[in-house]
Design an enzyme around this catalytic site. Structure first.
Site, mmCIF file in Angstrom:
data_model
loop_
_atom_site.group_PDB
_atom_site.id
_atom_site.type_symbol
_atom_site.label_atom_id
_atom_site.label_comp_id
_atom_site.label_asym_id
_atom_site.label_seq_id
_atom_site.Cartn_x
_atom_site.Cartn_y
_atom_site.Cartn_z
ATOM 1 N N HIS A 1 -22.994 66.580 -10.331
ATOM 2 C CA HIS A 1 -24.060 66.242 -10.617
ATOM 3 C C HIS A 1 -23.454 64.697 -10.852
ATOM 4 O O HIS A 1 -23.746 63.726 -10.100
ATOM 5 C CB HIS A 1 -24.906 66.264 -11.358
ATOM 6 C CG HIS A 1 -26.311 67.031 -10.830
ATOM 7 N ND1 HIS A 1 -26.842 66.773 -9.526
ATOM 8 C CD2 HIS A 1 -27.108 68.444 -12.118
ATOM 9 C CE1 HIS A 1 -28.396 68.601 -9.859
ATOM 10 N NE2 HIS A 1 -28.156 68.819 -11.245
ATOM 11 N N HIS B 1 -29.263 68.932 -5.719
ATOM 12 C CA HIS B 1 -29.660 70.605 -5.877
ATOM 13 C C HIS B 1 -29.304 71.010 -5.109
ATOM 14 O O HIS B 1 -29.866 70.290 -4.025
ATOM 15 C CB HIS B 1 -30.963 70.872 -7.217
ATOM 16 C CG HIS B 1 -30.481 70.590 -8.434
ATOM 17 N ND1 HIS B 1 -31.814 69.563 -9.237
ATOM 18 C CD2 HIS B 1 -29.918 71.537 -9.338
ATOM 19 C CE1 HIS B 1 -31.241 69.899 -10.444
ATOM 20 N NE2 HIS B 1 -30.766 70.056 -9.844
ATOM 21 N N ASP C 1 -30.380 68.018 0.318
ATOM 22 C CA ASP C 1 -29.491 67.729 -0.314
ATOM 23 C C ASP C 1 -28.345 67.186 0.023
ATOM 24 O O ASP C 1 -27.063 66.922 -0.545
ATOM 25 C CB ASP C 1 -28.957 69.250 -1.159
ATOM 26 C CG ASP C 1 -27.911 70.271 -0.630
ATOM 27 O OD1 ASP C 1 -28.093 70.023 1.333
ATOM 28 O OD2 ASP C 1 -26.965 70.792 -0.652
ATOM 29 N N THR D 1 -22.441 76.118 -16.527
ATOM 30 C CA THR D 1 -23.624 74.652 -16.888
ATOM 31 C C THR D 1 -22.607 73.800 -16.448
ATOM 32 O O THR D 1 -23.429 72.161 -15.869
ATOM 33 C CB THR D 1 -24.165 74.471 -18.075
ATOM 34 O OG1 THR D 1 -25.179 75.707 -18.181
ATOM 35 C CG2 THR D 1 -25.536 73.548 -18.080
ATOM 36 N N TRP E 1 -31.836 72.755 -3.231
ATOM 37 C CA TRP E 1 -32.603 73.597 -2.517
ATOM 38 C C TRP E 1 -33.768 71.602 -2.660
ATOM 39 O O TRP E 1 -34.401 71.404 -2.033
ATOM 40 C CB TRP E 1 -33.956 73.291 -3.201
ATOM 41 C CG TRP E 1 -33.927 73.164 -4.732
ATOM 42 C CD1 TRP E 1 -34.944 72.496 -5.089
ATOM 43 C CD2 TRP E 1 -33.601 73.299 -5.840
ATOM 44 N NE1 TRP E 1 -35.372 72.281 -6.581
ATOM 45 C CE2 TRP E 1 -34.134 72.679 -6.861
ATOM 46 C CE3 TRP E 1 -32.480 73.658 -6.231
ATOM 47 C CZ2 TRP E 1 -33.580 72.896 -8.805
ATOM 48 C CZ3 TRP E 1 -32.303 73.959 -7.346
ATOM 49 C CH2 TRP E 1 -32.936 73.097 -8.321
ATOM 50 N N GLU F 1 -23.134 70.377 -13.673
ATOM 51 C CA GLU F 1 -23.986 69.338 -14.205
ATOM 52 C C GLU F 1 -22.253 68.198 -14.210
ATOM 53 O O GLU F 1 -23.162 67.508 -13.586
ATOM 54 C CB GLU F 1 -23.803 69.130 -16.153
ATOM 55 C CG GLU F 1 -25.327 70.067 -16.602
ATOM 56 C CD GLU F 1 -26.693 69.484 -15.635
ATOM 57 O OE1 GLU F 1 -26.433 67.649 -14.836
ATOM 58 O OE2 GLU F 1 -27.159 70.164 -15.756
ATOM 59 N N LEU G 1 -30.319 73.370 -21.006
ATOM 60 C CA LEU G 1 -29.102 73.501 -20.961
ATOM 61 C C LEU G 1 -27.993 72.324 -20.879
ATOM 62 O O LEU G 1 -27.195 72.009 -21.215
ATOM 63 C CB LEU G 1 -28.780 74.471 -20.134
ATOM 64 C CG LEU G 1 -29.164 76.080 -19.633
ATOM 65 C CD1 LEU G 1 -28.884 76.633 -18.114
ATOM 66 C CD2 LEU G 1 -29.019 76.350 -20.909
ATOM 67 N N THR H 1 -24.298 73.418 3.548
ATOM 68 C CA THR H 1 -24.919 74.446 2.391
ATOM 69 C C THR H 1 -25.817 75.266 3.088
ATOM 70 O O THR H 1 -27.270 73.990 3.984
ATOM 71 C CB THR H 1 -25.562 73.744 1.491
ATOM 72 O OG1 THR H 1 -25.988 72.260 1.603
ATOM 73 C CG2 THR H 1 -23.798 73.329 0.223
ATOM 74 N N VAL I 1 -25.821 67.942 2.206
ATOM 75 C CA VAL I 1 -24.961 68.328 2.486
ATOM 76 C C VAL I 1 -24.937 69.340 3.539
ATOM 77 O O VAL I 1 -25.689 70.163 3.832
ATOM 78 C CB VAL I 1 -24.264 69.001 1.300
ATOM 79 C CG1 VAL I 1 -23.445 69.755 1.706
ATOM 80 C CG2 VAL I 1 -24.243 68.107 0.133
HETATM 81 ZN ZN LIG Z 1 -28.624 70.330 -12.243
#
Ligand SMILES: [Zn+2]
Length: 423
Positions: A244, A250, A260, A237, A252, A241, A197, A265, A262
């Site tokens: 990022h 991500h 991550d 998507t 996980w 992105e 994607l 989360t 953070v």
């Molecule tokens: Zn990603």
């Protein structure tokens, strides 16, 4: 898929079928993993550019310090990031419509401003974590050369697929060069293969390799309008992105219960897919409580219809990025509305091009004798006295620096100031 194993009388046949089925499921699972290859692309990049890791660590150090020092942005400060969308196509159908592009910009503005209609309601345990990033996006009005633009480029390529995917970022290899990435968010939209994607570059590599900077999104996952994958038809998507691109990882942490960076989360074992029901993976092995993982976060892999939030901690990371690697975006003029001086909105003159490099033309409707240009502090930097011509070419390249100026007629009753941008 429904198959009745009993129909296959031989046990060996049943075994073979099970092996074949598990192969299909493993393949399907792997194809799910290719949803976003930001991390994988970065790892390959890092193999060729070993200093990338140190740059990432350095930005991480700054980000941590910036957040710990509560050097948060001024409350209510909203930034509008100029966007250019490079459409790369071989088949006509992939030369997507302006409407499809507009629909993507709308989604970015809704998702980043927490205006999305599917955001969590106040009874949801994660509602307290949902944050408005105060980041907006606009299709650029001004290109890097100071010309008016609609913020869209369209490039025909004779490649149905780019063997080296990043080739789509270069005119020399059939794609399109990015615009100054310090001033614009570049999107490339192209039909990516194998169910991929999209992917993005991280801000820590902007200075080292500006030509790669930007976000790639597959044609079939861009916007909400057009020929889209059913699971990726809400423009998320690009939201993921751009996350990022503003230094989010991500959820996980790209590892089993990874980090991550953070705080708000929830720790996640791995990527989540499709549309889990809440709570999901409650009391997981990395220590969630009864509310489980925050699968509805934009930085997970669930379907578009099931993701709906960034957290305050993620917003802090984005603003740390906008205060460091991507700080030039705050002064980009890509979104400036220059239409008021392109047109005859002044009673008696127009100026073009605008922005410009110090050389421009002023056309008068009637002969005008006096006109002045002021810098941002109001100091006069140019004065046109007793002009007698209907068209005057002016060259200030050696006289004034690049920046924002104001121009006004001194003869008209309507001596409104108009913005003039020297690049
Ligand atoms: Zn990603």
């Amino acid at each position: 898929m429904f198959l009745d194993l009993k129909k296959f009388k031989s046990k060996n046949m049943q075994k073979l079928l099970l092996i074949a089925l598990s192969f299909i499921f493993i393949t399907a699972a792997n194809s799910q993993n290719t949803k976003c290859v930001t991390t994988e692309t970065w790892k390959k990049y890092q193999e060729k550019n070993p200093s990338a890791e140190a740059r990432k660590q350095e930005l991480e150090k700054f980000t941590k310090k910036w957040i710990e020092g509560k050097q948060t942005k001024i409350n209510g400060q909203v930034i509008s990031i100029p966007v250019v969308v490079h459409v790369i196509y071989y088949y006509d159908e992939d030369n997507i419509s302006d409407e499809q592009i507009y629909s993507q910009i709308d989604v970015l503005n809704e998702d980043f401003r927490l205006l999305n209609s599917d955001s969590l309601d106040e009874n949801h345990p994660f509602w307290f974590n949902t944050a408005d990033s105060e980041i907006e996006f606009c299709l650029a009005n001004v290109d890097p050369f100071g010309n008016l633009t609609d913020g869209i480029t369209r490039t025909y390529t004779d490649s149905v697929e780019f063997i080296d995917r990043d080739n789509l970022k270069f005119s020399a290899s059939g794609g399109e060069d990015n615009w100054d990435p310090n001033s614009y968010l570049n999107f490339w939209v192209f039909p990516l293969s194998n169910g991929l994607l999209g992917y993005a570059t991280f801000p820590s590599d902007l200075n080292a390799n500006p030509e790669l900077d930007g976000v790639v999104v597959s044609t079939s996952a861009f916007g909400t309008f057009g020929n889209l994958n059913p699971s990726n038809n809400l423009g998320r998507t690009a939201t993921h992105e751009v996350g990022h691109w503003l230094n989010l990882r991500h959820i996980w942490g790209d590892d089993f219960c990874g980090d991550d960076f953070v705080g708000d989360t929830k720790p996640a074992e791995e990527a989540n897919y499709n549309c889990p029901s809440f709570p999901h993976r409650d009391f997981n092995s990395c220590g969630t409580n009864e509310n489980g993982e925050m699968f509805m976060n934009y930085m997970d892999y669930v379907d578009d219809a099931c993701m709906n939030m960034f957290t305050f901690g993620q917003v802090d990371r984005m603003w740390a990025t906008l205060s460091s690697s991507r700080v030039d975006l705050l002064s980009s003029i890509g979104c400036d509305d220059v239409s008021d001086i392109q047109e005859f909105t002044s009673n008696n003159f127009k100026l073009y091009p605008n922005p410009n490099c110090g050389q421009f033309t002023i056309e008068f409707i009637e002969k005008t004798s006096n006109l002045e240009i002021l810098d941002i502090l109001g100091k006069q930097v140019f004065f046109l006295k007793d002009n007698n011509e209907l068209s005057v070419k002016i060259d200030l390249t050696s006289k004034i620096k690049s920046g924002t100026y104001f121009i006004r007629s001194l003869d008209s009753k309507n001596n409104k100031l108009h913005k003039l941008v020297i690049k």
